[in-house]
Design a protein around this motif. Structure first.
Motif, PDB file in Angstrom:
ATOM      1  N   MET A  45       0.885  -1.225  -0.021  1.00  0.00           N
ATOM      2  CA  MET A  45      -0.086  -0.075  -0.021  1.00  0.00           C
ATOM      3  C   MET A  45       0.927   1.101  -0.110  1.00  0.00           C
ATOM      4  N   ASN A  46       0.711   2.310  -0.737  1.00  0.00           N
ATOM      5  CA  ASN A  46       1.126   3.354  -1.037  1.00  0.00           C
ATOM      6  C   ASN A  46       0.889   4.180   0.085  1.00  0.00           C
ATOM      7  N   THR A  47       1.885   4.904   0.798  1.00  0.00           N
ATOM      8  CA  THR A  47       1.360   5.776   1.767  1.00  0.00           C
ATOM      9  C   THR A  47       1.459   7.230   1.633  1.00  0.00           C
ATOM     10  N   ASP A  48       1.692   7.497   0.197  1.00  0.00           N
ATOM     11  CA  ASP A  48       1.715   8.600  -0.348  1.00  0.00           C
ATOM     12  C   ASP A  48       0.539   9.478  -0.293  1.00  0.00           C
ATOM     13  N   SER A  49       0.227  10.652   0.429  1.00  0.00           N
ATOM     14  CA  SER A  49      -0.849  11.128   0.828  1.00  0.00           C
ATOM     15  C   SER A  49      -1.659  11.482  -0.541  1.00  0.00           C
ATOM     16  N   LYS A  50      -1.292  11.743  -1.774  1.00  0.00           N
ATOM     17  CA  LYS A  50      -1.986  11.961  -2.957  1.00  0.00           C
ATOM     18  C   LYS A  50      -2.627  10.706  -3.399  1.00  0.00           C
ATOM     19  N   ASN A  51      -2.060   9.480  -3.117  1.00  0.00           N
ATOM     20  CA  ASN A  51      -2.673   8.191  -3.688  1.00  0.00           C
ATOM     21  C   ASN A  51      -3.599   7.415  -2.771  1.00  0.00           C
ATOM     22  N   PHE A  52      -3.471   7.811  -1.305  1.00  0.00           N
ATOM     23  CA  PHE A  52      -3.854   7.042  -0.226  1.00  0.00           C
ATOM     24  C   PHE A  52      -5.312   7.692   0.060  1.00  0.00           C
ATOM     25  N   SER A  53      -6.494   7.006   0.258  1.00  0.00           N
ATOM     26  CA  SER A  53      -7.690   7.447   0.540  1.00  0.00           C
ATOM     27  C   SER A  53      -8.432   6.651   1.791  1.00  0.00           C
ATOM     28  N   TRP A  54      -8.579   7.199   2.708  1.00  0.00           N
ATOM     29  CA  TRP A  54      -9.361   6.441   3.927  1.00  0.00           C
ATOM     30  C   TRP A  54     -10.731   5.883   3.490  1.00  0.00           C
ATOM     31  N   LYS A  55     -11.259   6.780   2.784  1.00  0.00           N
ATOM     32  CA  LYS A  55     -12.573   6.285   1.976  1.00  0.00           C
ATOM     33  C   LYS A  55     -12.472   5.004   1.089  1.00  0.00           C
ATOM     34  N   GLY A  56     -11.515   4.932   0.375  1.00  0.00           N
ATOM     35  CA  GLY A  56     -11.104   3.883  -0.492  1.00  0.00           C
ATOM     36  C   GLY A  56     -10.860   2.664   0.452  1.00  0.00           C
ATOM     37  N   LEU A  57     -10.158   2.776   1.367  1.00  0.00           N
ATOM     38  CA  LEU A  57      -9.693   1.577   2.158  1.00  0.00           C
ATOM     39  C   LEU A  57     -11.023   1.079   2.931  1.00  0.00           C
ATOM     40  N   ALA A  58     -11.828   1.875   3.376  1.00  0.00           N
ATOM     41  CA  ALA A  58     -13.027   1.519   4.032  1.00  0.00           C
ATOM     42  C   ALA A  58     -13.875   0.737   3.106  1.00  0.00           C
ATOM     43  N   ALA A  59     -13.810   1.384   1.826  1.00  0.00           N
ATOM     44  CA  ALA A  59     -14.930   0.584   0.850  1.00  0.00           C
ATOM     45  C   ALA A  59     -14.381  -0.555   0.462  1.00  0.00           C
ATOM     46  N   LEU A  60     -13.094  -0.875   0.265  1.00  0.00           N
ATOM     47  CA  LEU A  60     -12.542  -2.090   0.133  1.00  0.00           C
ATOM     48  C   LEU A  60     -12.812  -3.181   1.210  1.00  0.00           C
ATOM     49  N   LEU A  61     -12.660  -2.648   2.572  1.00  0.00           N
ATOM     50  CA  LEU A  61     -13.129  -3.611   3.544  1.00  0.00           C
ATOM     51  C   LEU A  61     -14.252  -3.876   3.537  1.00  0.00           C
ATOM     52  N   LEU A  62     -15.374  -3.066   3.257  1.00  0.00           N
ATOM     53  CA  LEU A  62     -16.681  -3.322   3.253  1.00  0.00           C
ATOM     54  C   LEU A  62     -16.949  -4.333   2.028  1.00  0.00           C
ATOM     55  N   ILE A  63     -16.256  -4.232   0.975  1.00  0.00           N
ATOM     56  CA  ILE A  63     -16.527  -5.023  -0.311  1.00  0.00           C
ATOM     57  C   ILE A  63     -16.018  -6.356   0.184  1.00  0.00           C
ATOM     58  N   LEU A  64     -14.751  -6.538   0.944  1.00  0.00           N
ATOM     59  CA  LEU A  64     -14.296  -7.832   1.321  1.00  0.00           C
ATOM     60  C   LEU A  64     -15.352  -8.615   2.121  1.00  0.00           C
ATOM     61  N   ILE A  65     -15.944  -7.854   3.243  1.00  0.00           N
ATOM     62  CA  ILE A  65     -16.506  -8.333   4.138  1.00  0.00           C
ATOM     63  C   ILE A  65     -18.033  -9.044   3.655  1.00  0.00           C
ATOM     64  N   ILE A  66     -18.406  -8.140   2.614  1.00  0.00           N
ATOM     65  CA  ILE A  66     -19.650  -8.646   1.814  1.00  0.00           C
ATOM     66  C   ILE A  66     -19.173  -9.961   1.117  1.00  0.00           C
ATOM     67  N   VAL A  67     -18.226  -9.870   0.441  1.00  0.00           N
ATOM     68  CA  VAL A  67     -17.920 -10.858  -0.382  1.00  0.00           C
ATOM     69  C   VAL A  67     -17.970 -12.241   0.492  1.00  0.00           C
ATOM     70  N   SER A  68     -17.190 -11.981   1.552  1.00  0.00           N
ATOM     71  CA  SER A  68     -16.922 -12.991   2.569  1.00  0.00           C
ATOM     72  C   SER A  68     -18.091 -13.557   3.056  1.00  0.00           C
ATOM     73  N   VAL A  69     -19.238 -12.909   3.323  1.00  0.00           N
ATOM     74  CA  VAL A  69     -20.512 -13.114   3.860  1.00  0.00           C
ATOM     75  C   VAL A  69     -21.227 -14.073   2.782  1.00  0.00           C
ATOM     76  N   ILE A  70     -21.218 -13.423   1.547  1.00  0.00           N
ATOM     77  CA  ILE A  70     -21.745 -14.044   0.332  1.00  0.00           C
ATOM     78  C   ILE A  70     -20.847 -15.733   0.226  1.00  0.00           C
ATOM     79  N   ALA A  71     -19.783 -15.728   0.266  1.00  0.00           N
ATOM     80  CA  ALA A  71     -19.031 -17.163   0.214  1.00  0.00           C
ATOM     81  C   ALA A  71     -19.430 -17.950   1.111  1.00  0.00           C
ATOM     82  N   VAL A  72     -19.993 -17.529   2.410  1.00  0.00           N
ATOM     83  CA  VAL A  72     -20.210 -18.425   3.523  1.00  0.00           C
ATOM     84  C   VAL A  72     -21.523 -18.978   3.232  1.00  0.00           C
ATOM     85  N   LEU A  73     -22.571 -18.048   2.716  1.00  0.00           N
ATOM     86  CA  LEU A  73     -23.805 -18.272   2.343  1.00  0.00           C
ATOM     87  C   LEU A  73     -23.903 -19.199   1.257  1.00  0.00           C
TER      88      LEU A  73
END
Length: 164
Positions: free
Chosen positions: A1-29
């Motif tokens: 992960m690039n820690t450069d402030s121009k390329n790093f987005s907390w909103k992007g990280l939170a959205a990726l984690l949300l997508i990962l959680i949703i995909v994990s729940v769907i995989a279990v189901l």
């Protein structure tokens, strides 16, 4: 992960984690479903992600693509010069049509020419409005006043030929 402030987005990280959680729940189901149905659902989800890939990248802050008006990509002075050339050509065309109107003796042809003048003046007013807004963006009040004078002149011309 690039820690450069121009390329790093907390909103992007939170959205990726949300997508990962949703995909994990769907995989279990999906693990409790039949193999064929699970495969169809996974393919459908993959198609949805593929279809909205560019929107997701923009939302996550991973893409620098922005939908911009191609005309606005032209530098301010260059665009204003192009508008000025188009305005001067249209004004010359309207002046020629006005002379043709005055020289014409048949009322039918006069009406046709008057209709052309009205159409051209309406289009020219739109061009002038674009030039005025560009002059406002560039903070050039003298040009704004110049285009305002031209606009008033063209509107008077249009009113004059609407009565014919």
């Amino acid at each position: 992960m690039n820690t450069d402030s121009k390329n790093f987005s907390w909103k992007g990280l939170a959205a990726l984690l949300l997508i990962l959680i949703i995909v994990s729940v769907i995989a279990v189901l999906l693990s409790s479903l039949e193999g064929l149905l699970a495969g169809v659902i996974v393919i459908f989800i993959g198609l949805l992600f593929n279809f909205f890939r560019d929107d997701l990248k923009r939302f996550l802050g991973l893409s620098n693509d922005k939908q911009e008006d191609p005309i606005l990509l032209i530098e301010g002075d260059e665009r204003l010069e192009k508008l000025e050339k188009r305005i001067s050509k249209e004004r010359a065309k309207i002046a020629k049509l006005a002379l043709k109107f005055e020289a014409e003796s048949k009322s039918e042809k006069k009406q046709k020419i008057a209709g052309e003048i009205i159409e051209d003046t309406t289009a020219l007013i739109a061009l002038i409005d674009q030039a005025k807004s560009r002059a406002i963006q560039l903070k050039q009040s003298d040009l704004l006043q110049h285009y305002e004078t031209i606009s008033i002149e063209i509107q008077e011309t249009r009113k004059r030929f609407q009565s014919h």
